[in-house]
Write a protein that holds these residues in place. Sequence first.
Motif, PDB file in Angstrom:
ATOM      1  N   UNK A 168       0.831  -1.203   0.000  1.00  0.00           N
ATOM      2  CA  UNK A 168       0.000   0.000   0.000  1.00  0.00           C
ATOM      3  C   UNK A 168       0.870   1.260   0.000  1.00  0.00           C
ATOM      4  N   UNK A 169       1.913   1.212   0.806  1.00  0.00           N
ATOM      5  CA  UNK A 169       2.795   2.375   0.932  1.00  0.00           C
ATOM      6  C   UNK A 169       3.513   2.676  -0.381  1.00  0.00           C
ATOM      7  N   UNK A 170       4.006   1.640  -1.045  1.00  0.00           N
ATOM      8  CA  UNK A 170       4.728   1.835  -2.302  1.00  0.00           C
ATOM      9  C   UNK A 170       3.824   2.379  -3.401  1.00  0.00           C
ATOM     10  N   UNK A 171       2.527   2.029  -3.338  1.00  0.00           N
ATOM     11  CA  UNK A 171       1.602   2.484  -4.371  1.00  0.00           C
ATOM     12  C   UNK A 171       0.929   3.815  -4.026  1.00  0.00           C
ATOM     13  N   UNK A 172       1.056   4.248  -2.782  1.00  0.00           N
ATOM     14  CA  UNK A 172       0.273   5.407  -2.331  1.00  0.00           C
ATOM     15  C   UNK A 172       0.644   6.704  -3.034  1.00  0.00           C
ATOM     16  N   UNK A 173       1.887   6.808  -3.514  1.00  0.00           N
ATOM     17  CA  UNK A 173       2.298   8.071  -4.138  1.00  0.00           C
ATOM     18  C   UNK A 173       1.922   8.156  -5.606  1.00  0.00           C
ATOM     19  N   UNK A 174       1.308   7.090  -6.119  1.00  0.00           N
ATOM     20  CA  UNK A 174       0.880   7.102  -7.513  1.00  0.00           C
ATOM     21  C   UNK A 174      -0.642   7.123  -7.580  1.00  0.00           C
ATOM     22  N   UNK A 175      -1.144   7.736  -8.609  1.00  0.00           N
ATOM     23  CA  UNK A 175      -2.582   7.762  -8.829  1.00  0.00           C
ATOM     24  C   UNK A 175      -2.964   6.487  -9.582  1.00  0.00           C
ATOM     25  N   UNK A 381      11.075  -3.667   1.421  1.00  0.00           N
ATOM     26  CA  UNK A 381      10.997  -4.078   0.023  1.00  0.00           C
ATOM     27  C   UNK A 381      10.587  -2.919  -0.878  1.00  0.00           C
ATOM     28  N   UNK A 382      10.965  -3.049  -2.143  1.00  0.00           N
ATOM     29  CA  UNK A 382      10.655  -2.013  -3.117  1.00  0.00           C
ATOM     30  C   UNK A 382      11.925  -1.510  -3.771  1.00  0.00           C
ATOM     31  N   UNK A 383      11.848  -0.424  -4.532  1.00  0.00           N
ATOM     32  CA  UNK A 383      13.038   0.137  -5.181  1.00  0.00           C
ATOM     33  C   UNK A 383      14.133   0.435  -4.168  1.00  0.00           C
ATOM     34  N   UNK A 384      15.374   0.279  -4.585  1.00  0.00           N
ATOM     35  CA  UNK A 384      16.504   0.463  -3.670  1.00  0.00           C
ATOM     36  C   UNK A 384      16.499   1.842  -3.020  1.00  0.00           C
ATOM     37  N   UNK A 385      16.066   2.855  -3.770  1.00  0.00           N
ATOM     38  CA  UNK A 385      16.086   4.207  -3.213  1.00  0.00           C
ATOM     39  C   UNK A 385      15.066   4.406  -2.097  1.00  0.00           C
ATOM     40  N   UNK A 386      14.107   3.483  -1.970  1.00  0.00           N
ATOM     41  CA  UNK A 386      13.105   3.593  -0.898  1.00  0.00           C
ATOM     42  C   UNK A 386      13.311   2.523   0.171  1.00  0.00           C
ATOM     43  N   UNK A 387      14.428   1.806   0.099  1.00  0.00           N
ATOM     44  CA  UNK A 387      14.644   0.669   0.992  1.00  0.00           C
ATOM     45  C   UNK A 387      14.552   1.054   2.470  1.00  0.00           C
ATOM     46  N   UNK A 388      15.105   2.195   2.831  1.00  0.00           N
ATOM     47  CA  UNK A 388      15.110   2.623   4.228  1.00  0.00           C
ATOM     48  C   UNK A 388      14.114   3.760   4.485  1.00  0.00           C
ATOM     49  N   UNK A 389      13.183   3.922   3.576  1.00  0.00           N
ATOM     50  CA  UNK A 389      12.196   5.004   3.690  1.00  0.00           C
ATOM     51  C   UNK A 389      10.848   4.415   4.117  1.00  0.00           C
ATOM     52  N   UNK A 390      10.251   5.000   5.154  1.00  0.00           N
ATOM     53  CA  UNK A 390       8.901   4.621   5.554  1.00  0.00           C
ATOM     54  C   UNK A 390       8.781   3.278   6.234  1.00  0.00           C
TER      55      UNK A 390
END
Length: 412
Positions: A168-175, A381-390
Amino acid sequence: MAASAATLVNQLSRHFEALAPHVSDALNSTNLTKGLVTAFVGYLALVRVLRFERYRVIHRKYQKKYEDRTLTPEEAQKVMFVSCGYDMPLIVNYSLAFALLKTYAIPSISRLLSATKQLKSNETISKRYADTELMLSTWVACPLSGHTRDDKSDEFDPRAMIAVARMNQLHSKYKILPACLVTIDVGELKSYCIFWIEIGNRMGIQGIPGTPEEMRIWARAYEEECMAPNILNHEVAGYTTEELLYPVPTAFGIRNWVEGLTVCMLDEPARKAMLKPAQPLYKHLIIWALVKSIALFQKWLMLPRADSNYRFPVAIEFNRKADGSINPMMHPNKYAVRPWYKPEPTTIFGKAWERFLVLAKWHSEVPKSSLRSDGYRLEEMGPLETEKVGNLEALRDAEKLMGCPITGVFAR
């Protein structure tokens, strides 16, 4: 006259003596054939009894609730896990992969995926495929309630809801239109439908139909409205197909020929929307014969699996440390082309084997720290640039989904 009779008897005796070994061989051959047939029939009977025992047990337990329409999502998960965890885990896993591939036939999805650049390189494709497979498999394999599957252990297992929260978090920034996330036909069993409706609800998707039949109609209507030919569909689907077919040799056009077989597994609207060429009839017949043969072999000739832990993408049992405590760093049971989250070998034989897998083109690289060989945590999990985000936010969202705090090794 007597002499003639004696001569005839002697001749017959010699003939019978000459035929005796052949008769004996024939009788032995007949006995052997009968023995083999008996053993084969006995094996079929044994498979029939044992193969469906787990099926019968789970249905005896939940059939009344199913008929009364009181089957809970947690109970539906246990029913569906018989098929996806024990009876045909690979078929279900690859079916899910092709269901996700089918979403690329919708321009709004392929346009978004292309814009995120997550399908533009071997690194991002492999990681996205590995992460998506692991998160979805975690939803299926780990208990929705957070309690272990046998309901007798006091160990807490929040992995399913952590995976949902992170997705949910990974998809939340996209419409993203809600319907885009549920284009999978899950109607073979109503327990699948109940389970996936619950997952959809926890992802905040509104207006999901309540029965497999209604879901089929709903999905078809969505496809007719949103599925359309587009070059981006073709490009995005092509990147994923290259990932799936990486081990197949390119020499003599072998990979192109096999890619045609994958096209046969798409329905016509999806094939046309991806701008894939129509395939000859014989390739469709090959796929039909292969699927039917596997189904018959598994149903009638395969003894039941003793467990599912090493035949499912997710390691259902907890990863343990030397002292017996749970290790929150997890490793998959199967790996993508780039072996994300695969432990580095510690022996000479293990290192040689990993290099052989690279030479055989099963993997493109050996396990290493840049591929997170120490394992994964779901909230990272997710793109490497978001690995430690959220990460903390994902755990808090998971707690809300479960209605209780996350404690122990899975907390931070």
